[in-house]
Design a protein around this motif. Structure first.
Motif, short mmCIF file in Angstrom:
data_model
loop_
_atom_site.label_atom_id
_atom_site.label_comp_id
_atom_site.label_asym_id
_atom_site.label_seq_id
_atom_site.Cartn_x
_atom_site.Cartn_y
_atom_site.Cartn_z
N CYS A 70 71.40 61.09 64.23
CA CYS A 70 72.61 60.67 64.95
C CYS A 70 73.87 61.07 64.19
O CYS A 70 74.84 61.55 64.79
N ASP A 71 73.88 60.87 62.88
CA ASP A 71 75.05 61.26 62.08
C ASP A 71 75.27 62.76 62.11
O ASP A 71 76.41 63.24 62.16
N VAL A 72 74.18 63.53 62.07
CA VAL A 72 74.30 64.99 62.14
C VAL A 72 74.91 65.42 63.47
O VAL A 72 75.85 66.23 63.51
N LEU A 73 74.41 64.87 64.57
CA LEU A 73 74.92 65.25 65.88
C LEU A 73 76.36 64.80 66.07
O LEU A 73 77.15 65.49 66.74
N GLU A 74 76.72 63.68 65.47
CA GLU A 74 78.12 63.23 65.53
C GLU A 74 79.02 64.21 64.79
O GLU A 74 80.15 64.47 65.22
N HIS A 75 78.54 64.76 63.69
CA HIS A 75 79.33 65.74 62.94
C HIS A 75 79.44 67.06 63.71
O HIS A 75 80.51 67.69 63.74
N VAL A 76 78.34 67.47 64.34
CA VAL A 76 78.35 68.71 65.12
C VAL A 76 79.33 68.61 66.29
O VAL A 76 80.09 69.53 66.56
N ARG A 77 79.29 67.48 67.00
CA ARG A 77 80.18 67.29 68.15
C ARG A 77 80.68 65.86 68.15
O ARG A 77 80.04 64.95 68.68
N PRO A 78 81.85 65.61 67.56
CA PRO A 78 82.36 64.23 67.42
C PRO A 78 82.70 63.54 68.75
O PRO A 78 82.76 62.31 68.78
N ASP A 79 82.95 64.32 69.78
CA ASP A 79 83.38 63.73 71.06
C ASP A 79 82.40 64.16 72.16
O ASP A 79 82.13 65.36 72.29
N PRO A 80 81.82 63.20 72.90
CA PRO A 80 82.05 61.75 72.86
C PRO A 80 81.35 61.11 71.67
O PRO A 80 80.24 61.49 71.31
N THR A 81 82.02 60.15 71.08
CA THR A 81 81.53 59.57 69.84
C THR A 81 80.38 58.60 70.07
O THR A 81 80.33 57.90 71.09
N LEU A 82 79.48 58.55 69.10
CA LEU A 82 78.44 57.53 69.07
C LEU A 82 78.94 56.25 68.40
O LEU A 82 78.31 55.20 68.53
N TYR A 83 80.06 56.36 67.68
CA TYR A 83 80.55 55.25 66.86
C TYR A 83 82.02 55.00 67.17
O TYR A 83 82.91 55.45 66.42
N PRO A 84 82.33 54.28 68.25
CA PRO A 84 83.74 54.01 68.56
C PRO A 84 84.44 53.36 67.38
O PRO A 84 83.87 52.48 66.72
N PRO A 85 85.66 53.79 67.05
CA PRO A 85 86.32 53.31 65.82
C PRO A 85 86.38 51.79 65.69
O PRO A 85 86.14 51.26 64.61
N HIS A 86 86.65 51.08 66.77
CA HIS A 86 86.78 49.63 66.69
C HIS A 86 85.43 48.93 66.68
O HIS A 86 85.36 47.70 66.53
N LEU A 87 84.33 49.69 66.84
CA LEU A 87 82.99 49.10 66.88
C LEU A 87 82.04 49.77 65.88
O LEU A 87 80.83 49.58 65.95
N LYS A 88 82.60 50.54 64.96
CA LYS A 88 81.78 51.39 64.09
C LYS A 88 80.72 50.59 63.33
O LYS A 88 79.56 50.99 63.25
N GLY A 89 81.12 49.45 62.79
CA GLY A 89 80.16 48.65 62.03
C GLY A 89 79.18 47.92 62.92
O GLY A 89 77.96 47.97 62.69
N VAL A 90 79.67 47.27 63.96
CA VAL A 90 78.79 46.44 64.77
C VAL A 90 77.80 47.28 65.56
O VAL A 90 76.64 46.88 65.73
N CYS A 91 78.19 48.46 66.03
CA CYS A 91 77.24 49.26 66.79
C CYS A 91 76.15 49.84 65.89
O CYS A 91 75.00 49.98 66.30
#
Length: 315
Positions: A70-91
């Motif tokens: 998941c982290d790799v794919l988020e780096h490859v294509r940040p948008d749409p994000t898997l980790y919304p900034p206001h929910l990064k920890g809780v998600c």
């Protein structure tokens, strides 16, 4: 960027999690099918021992565990994000719960005798026994719920997810995040692989409606690749140096007294006792990386998330 190669098999729940994320991010990917049970010689040529499914290959770099993928794919294509900034920890915390407590409750329910009979109804007579023995060997470090206990837990977890799904289209808002994909895959197995048991979802219609929305995301653009071709691609490529690959954090975090360059093993904490051995080339806040040699794949870097894995000096 090199091709994203997902090593998976169709009925693997964790593979479905990543297939949907690839679709969500509209990332084209190549599909390599691996056996559901050991032996997996082509997979091990790339991973060095790790045989959980799926794993992601990018050239001569191999990423194990869906949390890291998941982290790799988020780096490859940040948008749409898997980790919304206001929910990064809780998600992330929710996804960790969903990948463990929810998943094992779901699978304890799904693979009770009636479910297992449906899964293996069209398989060769000895396949069910071989699968059970394989998973028993992979579960030596963990306690598995019995079907009755799993059913009780699964019902309770489904009600909690329903409470969330009643509020929004997705679990944390109007767009899906990593929590949705982590919560979905065990439920996907109930719906698609053991429909004889899917009546457990009747009490929580909001879960079914949410699952329909996740399913509609699809898997994106996929092309097929053989495992032999994937190994050949690794052999022809050079692995990326630490800090310049798809895991950009590179600062050494020494919590074990094991220096970089040492021979080490990496082993999952619970499910899957097989160790991968190699030279430790990165131990950061989030991940470990090993350099290893294989007669067919050549020099390969194998990456693991730090959480959920045990680092030891080899020997």
């Amino acid at each position: 960027m090199n091709d994203l190669i997902l090593h998976h098999y169709p009925s693997s729940p964790f593979s479905e999690k990543i297939r949907l994320i690839l679709g969500h991010k509209k990332l084209p990917w190549k599909s390599v099918l691996v056996p559901a049970i050991a032996p997996k010689p082509d997979a091990v040529a790339l991973t060095g021992g790790y045989r959980r499914t799926p794993f992601l290959q990018v050239g001569a770099d191999v990423y194990c565990d869906t949390t890291l993928i998941c982290d790799v794919l988020e780096h490859v294509r940040p948008d749409p994000t898997l980790y919304p900034p206001h929910l990064k920890g809780v998600c992330r915390i929710f996804a960790q719960w969903a990948d463990t407590s929810l998943f094992w409750a779901a699978m304890g329910y799904n693979l009770q005798p009636r479910g297992a009979a449906q899964v293996f109804a069209k398989a060769p007579p000895d396949m069910a026994k071989a699968f059970a023995e394989d998973r028993k060997a992979m579960s030596t470090n963990m306690a598995r719920l019995r079907p009755g206990d799993a059913t009780s837990a699964y019902r309770s977890y489904l009600r909690r997810i329903a409470n969330m799904a009643e509020e929004h289209d997705f679990l944390f808002g109007v767009e899906p995040c990593v929590a949705d994909f982590a919560a979905y895959h065990g439920i996907w197995y109930t719906r698609t692989q053991v429909p004889v048991l899917a009546d457990i979802l009747n009490a929580t219609p909001a879960v079914a409606e949410w699952a329909n929305r996740v399913e509609a995301i699809g898997h994106g653009a996929m092309t097929k690749l053989t495992s032999a071709d994937a190994i050949a691609l690794a052999a022809a490529a050079e692995p990326q140096p630490p800090g310049s690959n798809l895991l950009i954090d590179s600062a050494f975090q020494d919590d074990h007294g094991i220096p970089l360059g040492a021979r080490v093993t990496i082993t999952p904490e619970s499910f899957g006792p097989e160790a991968t051995e190699g030279e430790l080339i990165a131990a950061t806040r989030t991940h470990y990386s090993l350099r290893r040699q294989d007669a067919r794949a050549g020099t390969v870097h194998v990456h693991f998330p730090r959480i959920g894995y045990v680092l030891r000096a080899a020997g």
